[in-house]
Design a protein around this motif. Structure first.
Motif, PDB file in Angstrom:
ATOM      1  N   ARG A  78     -10.066   1.472  -5.113  1.00 55.83           N
ATOM      2  CA  ARG A  78      -8.942   1.715  -6.030  1.00 55.83           C
ATOM      3  C   ARG A  78      -7.850   0.671  -5.823  1.00 55.83           C
ATOM      4  N   LEU A  79      -7.577   0.311  -4.602  1.00 53.35           N
ATOM      5  CA  LEU A  79      -6.569  -0.701  -4.319  1.00 53.35           C
ATOM      6  C   LEU A  79      -6.931  -2.034  -4.965  1.00 53.35           C
ATOM      7  N   LEU A  80      -8.195  -2.401  -4.906  1.00 55.08           N
ATOM      8  CA  LEU A  80      -8.640  -3.630  -5.576  1.00 55.08           C
ATOM      9  C   LEU A  80      -8.527  -3.516  -7.088  1.00 55.08           C
ATOM     10  N   GLN A  81      -8.778  -2.322  -7.648  1.00 56.47           N
ATOM     11  CA  GLN A  81      -8.611  -2.115  -9.086  1.00 56.47           C
ATOM     12  C   GLN A  81      -7.153  -2.285  -9.492  1.00 56.47           C
ATOM     13  N   ILE A  82      -6.242  -1.814  -8.662  1.00 56.76           N
ATOM     14  CA  ILE A  82      -4.813  -1.953  -8.942  1.00 56.76           C
ATOM     15  C   ILE A  82      -4.402  -3.419  -8.848  1.00 56.76           C
ATOM     16  N   ARG A  83      -4.844  -4.084  -7.795  1.00 54.88           N
ATOM     17  CA  ARG A  83      -4.443  -5.470  -7.548  1.00 54.88           C
ATOM     18  C   ARG A  83      -5.092  -6.463  -8.513  1.00 54.88           C
TER      19      ARG A  83
ATOM     20  N   VAL B 211       0.849  -1.203   0.000  1.00 54.15           N
ATOM     21  CA  VAL B 211       0.000   0.000   0.000  1.00 54.15           C
ATOM     22  C   VAL B 211       0.877   1.243   0.000  1.00 54.15           C
ATOM     23  N   ARG B 212       1.896   1.254   0.830  1.00 52.06           N
ATOM     24  CA  ARG B 212       2.813   2.400   0.879  1.00 52.06           C
ATOM     25  C   ARG B 212       3.538   2.586  -0.447  1.00 52.06           C
ATOM     26  N   HIS B 213       3.920   1.487  -1.072  1.00 49.32           N
ATOM     27  CA  HIS B 213       4.583   1.551  -2.379  1.00 49.32           C
ATOM     28  C   HIS B 213       3.655   2.176  -3.421  1.00 49.32           C
ATOM     29  N   TYR B 214       2.390   1.780  -3.435  1.00 46.21           N
ATOM     30  CA  TYR B 214       1.432   2.356  -4.379  1.00 46.21           C
ATOM     31  C   TYR B 214       1.270   3.859  -4.160  1.00 46.21           C
ATOM     32  N   HIS B 215       1.376   4.318  -2.915  1.00 45.41           N
ATOM     33  CA  HIS B 215       1.366   5.754  -2.642  1.00 45.41           C
ATOM     34  C   HIS B 215       2.612   6.406  -3.245  1.00 45.41           C
ATOM     35  N   GLU B 216       3.763   5.797  -3.017  1.00 42.65           N
ATOM     36  CA  GLU B 216       5.037   6.358  -3.477  1.00 42.65           C
ATOM     37  C   GLU B 216       5.095   6.521  -4.988  1.00 42.65           C
ATOM     38  N   ILE B 217       4.537   5.565  -5.732  1.00 45.62           N
ATOM     39  CA  ILE B 217       4.612   5.632  -7.196  1.00 45.62           C
ATOM     40  C   ILE B 217       3.391   6.305  -7.817  1.00 45.62           C
ATOM     41  N   GLY B 218       2.453   6.735  -6.984  1.00 45.27           N
ATOM     42  CA  GLY B 218       1.326   7.509  -7.484  1.00 45.27           C
ATOM     43  C   GLY B 218       0.120   6.722  -7.962  1.00 45.27           C
ATOM     44  N   LEU B 219       0.066   5.430  -7.706  1.00 43.72           N
ATOM     45  CA  LEU B 219      -1.090   4.644  -8.131  1.00 43.72           C
ATOM     46  C   LEU B 219      -2.275   4.796  -7.182  1.00 43.72           C
ATOM     47  N   LEU B 220      -1.995   5.103  -5.937  1.00 40.98           N
ATOM     48  CA  LEU B 220      -3.035   5.233  -4.919  1.00 40.98           C
ATOM     49  C   LEU B 220      -2.884   6.594  -4.250  1.00 40.98           C
ATOM     50  N   ASP B 221      -3.953   7.389  -4.269  1.00 39.06           N
ATOM     51  CA  ASP B 221      -3.914   8.712  -3.651  1.00 39.06           C
ATOM     52  C   ASP B 221      -3.721   8.606  -2.152  1.00 39.06           C
ATOM     53  N   GLU B 222      -2.995   9.584  -1.611  1.00 40.40           N
ATOM     54  CA  GLU B 222      -2.816   9.653  -0.157  1.00 40.40           C
ATOM     55  C   GLU B 222      -4.145  10.031   0.484  1.00 40.40           C
ATOM     56  N   PRO B 223      -4.512   9.386   1.579  1.00 43.38           N
ATOM     57  CA  PRO B 223      -5.747   9.738   2.278  1.00 43.38           C
ATOM     58  C   PRO B 223      -5.527  10.955   3.174  1.00 43.38           C
ATOM     59  N   GLU B 224      -6.622  11.484   3.691  1.00 44.15           N
ATOM     60  CA  GLU B 224      -6.494  12.583   4.647  1.00 44.15           C
ATOM     61  C   GLU B 224      -5.894  12.054   5.942  1.00 44.15           C
ATOM     62  N   ARG B 225      -5.384  12.970   6.746  1.00 47.18           N
ATOM     63  CA  ARG B 225      -4.805  12.592   8.040  1.00 47.18           C
ATOM     64  C   ARG B 225      -5.596  13.232   9.162  1.00 47.18           C
ATOM     65  N   LEU B 226      -5.709  12.505  10.245  1.00 44.84           N
ATOM     66  CA  LEU B 226      -6.357  13.035  11.441  1.00 44.84           C
ATOM     67  C   LEU B 226      -5.399  13.978  12.160  1.00 44.84           C
TER      68      LEU B 226
END
Length: 88
Positions: A48-53, A19-34
């Motif tokens: 989106r993660l399921l679409q990628i996988r 999941v972190r790798h997908y964030h790093e390469i831009g495939l998965l948008d970063e979520p908001e933070r609390l």
């Protein structure tokens, strides 16, 4: 409802590192933070993660200016932008 990074990784049958790798390469948008800095994933993130996988198993995402594909044999991904392709 929100999920942690670990929870969406488990839901999608993958690892926290993936999941972190997908964030790093831009495939998965970063979520908001609390306010405490924790990430909170919304419904669109595990979808989106399921679409990628599992390409083809879920409906395609809405059109965007960037298209990405993952090569499982070469362990890389290619994103095409208006200015051309970039291998990640």
């Amino acid at each position: 409802m929100g999920w942690s990074t670990r929870e969406i990784a488990r839901l999608a049958g993958t690892t926290l590192r993936t999941v972190r790798h997908y964030h790093e390469i831009g495939l998965l948008d970063e979520p908001e933070r609390l306010s405490n800095g924790y990430k909170v994933y919304r419904t669109e993130h595990p979808v989106r993660l399921l679409q990628i996988r599992h390409p083809g198993a879920t409906p395609p995402p809405a059109p965007s200016s960037r298209r990405c594909s993952i090569s499982t044999t070469r362990h890389s991904s290619t994103c095409s932008y208006a200015s051309g392709n970039r291998q990640v």
